[in-house]
Motif scaffolding. Structure first.
Motif, PDB file in Angstrom:
ATOM      1  N   GLU A  15      27.737  11.232  12.387  1.00 46.18           N
ATOM      2  CA  GLU A  15      26.612  10.838  11.541  1.00 46.18           C
ATOM      3  C   GLU A  15      25.291  10.812  12.315  1.00 46.18           C
ATOM      4  N   GLY A  18      21.850  10.948  10.426  1.00 51.75           N
ATOM      5  CA  GLY A  18      21.418   9.877   9.532  1.00 51.75           C
ATOM      6  C   GLY A  18      21.430   8.482  10.123  1.00 51.75           C
ATOM      7  N   SER A  50      26.732  10.811  17.977  1.00 50.48           N
ATOM      8  CA  SER A  50      26.783   9.500  17.326  1.00 50.48           C
ATOM      9  C   SER A  50      27.051   8.377  18.322  1.00 50.48           C
ATOM     10  N   ASP A  96      29.401   2.117   4.360  1.00 48.37           N
ATOM     11  CA  ASP A  96      29.451   3.457   4.940  1.00 48.37           C
ATOM     12  C   ASP A  96      28.143   3.762   5.652  1.00 48.37           C
ATOM     13  N   ASP A  98      26.571   6.628   5.639  1.00 48.63           N
ATOM     14  CA  ASP A  98      25.846   7.762   5.064  1.00 48.63           C
ATOM     15  C   ASP A  98      24.694   7.355   4.156  1.00 48.63           C
ATOM     16  N   GLN A 100      24.668   6.220   1.230  1.00 49.38           N
ATOM     17  CA  GLN A 100      24.838   6.411  -0.210  1.00 49.38           C
ATOM     18  C   GLN A 100      24.830   5.072  -0.940  1.00 49.38           C
ATOM     19  N   ARG A 201      23.401  11.585  -0.162  1.00 45.50           N
ATOM     20  CA  ARG A 201      23.531  11.479   1.291  1.00 45.50           C
ATOM     21  C   ARG A 201      22.202  11.709   1.976  1.00 45.50           C
ATOM     22  N   GLY A 204      23.818  15.131   6.658  1.00 48.90           N
ATOM     23  CA  GLY A 204      25.209  15.447   6.929  1.00 48.90           C
ATOM     24  C   GLY A 204      25.993  15.758   5.670  1.00 48.90           C
ATOM     25  N   GLU A 205      27.318  15.895   5.832  1.00 41.91           N
ATOM     26  CA  GLU A 205      28.209  16.238   4.743  1.00 41.91           C
ATOM     27  C   GLU A 205      29.305  15.195   4.625  1.00 41.91           C
ATOM     28  N   SER A 206      29.896  15.132   3.434  1.00 45.40           N
ATOM     29  CA  SER A 206      30.979  14.188   3.195  1.00 45.40           C
ATOM     30  C   SER A 206      32.177  14.518   4.077  1.00 45.40           C
ATOM     31  N   LYS A 207      32.809  13.492   4.611  1.00 45.62           N
ATOM     32  CA  LYS A 207      33.974  13.688   5.475  1.00 45.62           C
ATOM     33  C   LYS A 207      35.272  13.718   4.665  1.00 45.62           C
TER      34      LYS A 207
END
Length: 312
Positions: A15, A18, A50, A96, A98, A100, A201, A204-207
């Motif tokens: 991450e 972000g 990270s 989280d 991210d 969101q 988000r 980055g992208e969802s894991k």
């Protein structure tokens, strides 16, 4: 060490893009609460920067920041379990990394706990996910509630608050794979839910891939109920009874009509259908056997490389 009023647990995996935005919003939001707190970051074997960024943040705010560094990638829920085992707060919040779920909503969860609730779940107000995640989430929520009798409106939202008693009880569980929100709900005496915000988000992208979501829901259903096995037992009984009547029907038809080959493809279709049911049932049974296999090995759920914290 002193006991803070609030512990915020945040698993981190790749991450780096972000994290600074998270810091810029999280720390001011907690400072406004005017209560003692700690933030426990768990680096789940990130392959980017990270871990280095978390070290830098610890050096900036060592009084309220703690960092747990895994020596590999063990998964989000195991990272949260590590946070539970090392946090010190009277109230524990999971979040989280991210962004969101807005960190500013943490105060709303804590205010709800002050009303006497020991577990506060969350419902995303306007989900900023793809359409297939909406459909899959609703279907799995309905199926999970029917099988496990655990009522969570939005099981995919990790922004939740727990009392110290619930966390202590969770820490006594030695399960290798589990679904933390459902486990906490099963221990709660006064659970509730509130509506929280949901944003796209930050970076980055969802894991979570489709396969990961399916695996998570298998853990949820097989870890909290044996109803799927019972359902297949009932299906097996029903198919056996139907098959017995069908065999009698074919025998009578053969005596009346005589030998015939026209129904061969129909029999193949029925056989393939029954074989499919049998294979699915064997796979489901394998899920339960696999869970037993993982439990009896007694391997550690995670390995910690280092813990960054201020010594008193």
């Amino acid at each position: 060490m002193s006991t803070p009023d609030v512990s915020v647990i945040i698993p981190v995996y790749n991450e780096e893009e972000g994290l600074q935005s998270l810091f810029d919003r999280l720390y001011p939001a907690l400072d406004k609460l005017q209560t003692s707190y700690e933030i426990v970051f768990i680096n789940d074997g990130s392959r980017d920067r990270s871990a280095a960024i978390l070290r830098e943040q610890f050096q900036k705010r060592p009084d309220v920041t703690r960092v747990i560094l895994f020596n590999g990638n063990f998964g989000q829920h195991k990272a949260i379990m590590a946070g539970f085992e090392h946090c010190r707060g009277k109230k524990i919040v999971t979040l989280d990394a991210d962004l969101q779920n807005p960190p500013e909503d943490i105060g709303n969860l804590l205010a709800k706990m002050d009303e006497g609730y020991d577990y506060v779940g969350s419902i995303r107000r306007q989900r900023s996910d793809s359409w297939w995640r909406h459909v899959a989430s609703r279907a799995m929520n309905h199926l999970r509630e029917r099988i496990t009798h655990i009522k969570m409106t939005d099981q995919g939202c990790m922004l939740r608050a727990y009392s110290r008693d619930i966390i202590d009880t969770i820490n006594q569980c030695n399960e290798v794979n589990t679904f933390i929100p459902a486990l906490a709900y099963s221990f709660a005496r006064h659970p509730t839910e509130i509506t929280v915000g949901h944003e796209e988000r930050a970076a980055g992208e969802s894991k979570y891939s489709l396969y990961s979501l399916i695996r998570l829901n298998f853990d949820l259903m097989t870890g909290f109920s044996i109803v799927p096995l019972q359902m297949f037992s009932m299906i097996g009984i029903a198919v056996s009874i139907f098959s017995a009547f069908f065999v009698v029907f074919l025998m009578i038809r053969r005596l009346i009509v005589g030998p015939e080959a026209e129904g061969m493809f129909t029999l193949f279709a029925i056989a393939f259908f029954l074989i499919g049911i049998a294979l699915f049932g064997i796979g489901l049974l394998g899920e339960y056997v696999g869970r037993i296999y993982q439990e009896v090995r007694h391997r550690p759920r995670y390995l910690i490389q280092a813990i960054l914290e201020q010594k008193e």
